[in-house]
Design a protein around this motif. Structure first.
Motif, mmCIF file in Angstrom:
data_model
loop_
_atom_site.group_PDB
_atom_site.id
_atom_site.type_symbol
_atom_site.label_atom_id
_atom_site.label_comp_id
_atom_site.label_asym_id
_atom_site.label_seq_id
_atom_site.Cartn_x
_atom_site.Cartn_y
_atom_site.Cartn_z
ATOM 1 N N UNK A 134 -13.569 -21.536 -2.341
ATOM 2 C CA UNK A 134 -14.012 -20.271 -2.909
ATOM 3 C C UNK A 134 -14.985 -19.573 -1.968
ATOM 4 N N UNK A 135 -15.069 -18.261 -2.120
ATOM 5 C CA UNK A 135 -16.041 -17.490 -1.350
ATOM 6 C C UNK A 135 -17.454 -17.685 -1.887
ATOM 7 N N UNK A 136 -17.572 -17.884 -3.208
ATOM 8 C CA UNK A 136 -18.858 -18.164 -3.840
ATOM 9 C C UNK A 136 -18.646 -19.247 -4.889
ATOM 10 N N UNK A 137 -19.684 -20.050 -5.113
ATOM 11 C CA UNK A 137 -19.647 -21.095 -6.131
ATOM 12 C C UNK A 137 -20.835 -20.891 -7.060
ATOM 13 N N UNK A 138 -20.579 -20.913 -8.376
ATOM 14 C CA UNK A 138 -21.633 -20.786 -9.378
ATOM 15 C C UNK A 138 -21.726 -22.104 -10.136
ATOM 16 N N UNK A 139 -22.881 -22.719 -10.091
ATOM 17 C CA UNK A 139 -23.111 -23.984 -10.784
ATOM 18 C C UNK A 139 -23.593 -23.673 -12.197
ATOM 19 N N UNK A 140 -22.746 -23.995 -13.192
ATOM 20 C CA UNK A 140 -23.039 -23.668 -14.597
ATOM 21 C C UNK A 140 -22.860 -24.915 -15.456
ATOM 22 N N UNK A 141 -23.478 -26.007 -15.025
ATOM 23 C CA UNK A 141 -23.214 -27.320 -15.625
ATOM 24 C C UNK A 141 -24.218 -27.745 -16.686
ATOM 25 N N UNK A 142 -25.156 -26.881 -17.062
ATOM 26 C CA UNK A 142 -26.178 -27.307 -18.007
ATOM 27 C C UNK A 142 -27.328 -27.960 -17.278
ATOM 28 N N UNK A 143 -28.300 -28.449 -18.056
ATOM 29 C CA UNK A 143 -29.525 -28.974 -17.470
ATOM 30 C C UNK A 143 -29.448 -30.441 -17.114
ATOM 31 N N UNK A 144 -30.587 -31.026 -16.701
ATOM 32 C CA UNK A 144 -30.636 -32.458 -16.422
ATOM 33 C C UNK A 144 -30.281 -33.264 -17.669
ATOM 34 N N UNK A 145 -29.819 -34.480 -17.461
ATOM 35 C CA UNK A 145 -29.511 -35.354 -18.587
ATOM 36 C C UNK A 145 -30.794 -35.788 -19.277
#
Length: 420
Positions: A134-145
């Protein structure tokens, strides 16, 4: 030439940022999510008795249309709707955005194991052996465990949201919950939902504080006078004064939300640390409240002896063997210890660094990930709870939908690669 944006995570943050990317650009979006879109921890594992902790009127996915969720659900603005329903709403929002922009969205049903950012984009490596470029990556995985607990018990349950993990626990033996926040309340509701429990659910935390309660009807927000506040002590004094004048602290807490990030970043690191050590838990109890019907159920359980709230250090808790299970209901832990494999890999490789106080990743003002050398990645972004520390109010829908809009606009303003 169209760009490709990979959105890693298909929960609330992933849906909201995908919607904005489709709305304001011609980019193609690839969502990387192994589970149910729109679910995530908050909505994917919810049971029928789990309701939103915010009123329906605050939960619109559209920054331009505050009543969108209210109309979709048929709810009154003051209602607290089921969390499962909100997950369905997010899926509808995504489906409508995809239908309005045909041919621009893909979904990869796999788990991201590694992100390799580069000068011209990034690669998301998946657990099925493939990759998304991808040209850009967005990290949308939620917070720390959740903060890990050093407890030895034959049935220690580290993730109360894992499918079926609470099923089959004997109703005639007590269960110990580590934590007394909203997760502990959710677990207590689940363990007592069928009416068969005869032994108590015991929730323990250092201070033994439960979340406080929303009123049936919301009063208009009333922000305290904060212009002359130069220190944390000044802020606390202003909040207490405004709550006394209003006769209720709730509208004051609600009225502070638009100013919280500015207040947080204005504090010195020492003041931020003092807040986290001495005031954060009390603030969370006031800020993240129980719906009235949930609070009424908690009161009934306590009166029936089926829910006990205790104060103390759980590491030295006596008689652990007497409990049928010990369930980790603690809040998010600190990085790097509570990083999942994906974020942990970024940290280990120096591609990201821990943000202030270990609450999330370090970012620049636009939400781009900052590497170990202090430079922000041009094409790696983060949205939602992993921004905490650099920002404070970054875990609820109104703030995340605003982040999604700003991120999409900032990304759109960057040059589109020229075809070779």
């Amino acid at each position: 030439m169209r760009r490709t944006v990979a959105v890693v995570g298909g929960g609330c943050s992933g849906v909201l940022v995908t919607r904005e990317l489709l709305r304001c650009s011609d980019d193609e979006v690839v969502i990387v999510e192994p589970g149910e879109l729109g679910g995530g921890i908050a909505y994917g594992g919810a049971r029928p008795w789990h309701v939103l902790n915010s009123r329906a009127g605050a939960m619109s996915a559209d920054p331009d249309d505050p009543g969108h969720f209210v109309r979709w659900s048929g709810a009154a603005p003051a209602e607290f709707r089921p969390r499962r329903e909100y997950g369905r709403y997010l899926r509808t929002v995504l489906d409508e955005a995809v239908a309005a922009n045909p041919g621009r969205t893909g979904v990869r049903r796999a788990r991201a194991t590694r992100i390799v950012p580069g000068a011209e984009g990034g690669t998301v490596v998946l657990d099925d052996g493939t990759a998304v470029h991808a040209d850009h990556v967005v990290l949308a995985t939620g917070g720390p465990s959740a903060a890990r607990q050093r407890l030895e018990h034959p049935r220690y349950l580290d993730d109360p949201w894992a499918p079926g993990v609470l099923d089959g626990l004997p109703a005639d033996r007590p269960v110990l919950l580590v934590g007394t926040g909203l997760t502990a309340v959710d677990v207590a509701l689940t363990l007592t939902a069928d009416g068969r429990r005869t032994a108590p659910v015991v929730a323990v935390s250092r201070r033994g504080l439960l979340p406080l309660t929303h009123t049936a009807e919301a009063a208009p927000p009333a922000a305290p006078a904060l212009d002359d506040c130069a220190t944390l002590r000044d802020v606390v004094r202003a909040v207490r004064s405004a709550a006394g004048e209003a006769g209720d602290w709730r509208p004051v807490v609600d009225g502070m939300r638009p100013y919280l990030d500015k207040l947080w970043t204005a504090l010195t690191p020492g003041e931020q640390d003092a807040f986290l050590r001495h005031l954060a838990r009390a603030w969370e109890c006031h800020r993240h409240r129980m719906a009235p019907e949930v609070a009424a159920r908690v009161v009934a359980l306590r009166e029936a002896g089926l829910l006990e709230i205790r104060r103390g250090g759980v590491a030295a808790w006596p008689g652990l063997a007497d409990y049928a299970a010990v369930v980790n209901c603690a809040g998010p832990g600190r990085l790097p210890g509570s990083a999942g494999p994906l974020v942990g890999g970024l940290l280990d490789a120096g591609l990201a660094r821990v943000g202030p106080h270990g609450l999330g990743l370090d970012i620049d003002p636009s939400g781009r990930v900052v590497a170990a050398d202090g430079r922000a990645h041009e094409r790696l972004w983060v949205i939602g709870p992993l921004r905490r520390g650099a920002q404070w109010e970054t875990t609820a829908v109104p703030e995340i939908r605003a982040q999604a809009r700003r991120l999409a606009a900032d990304l759109q303003a960057r040059p589109v690669p020229i075809a070779a």
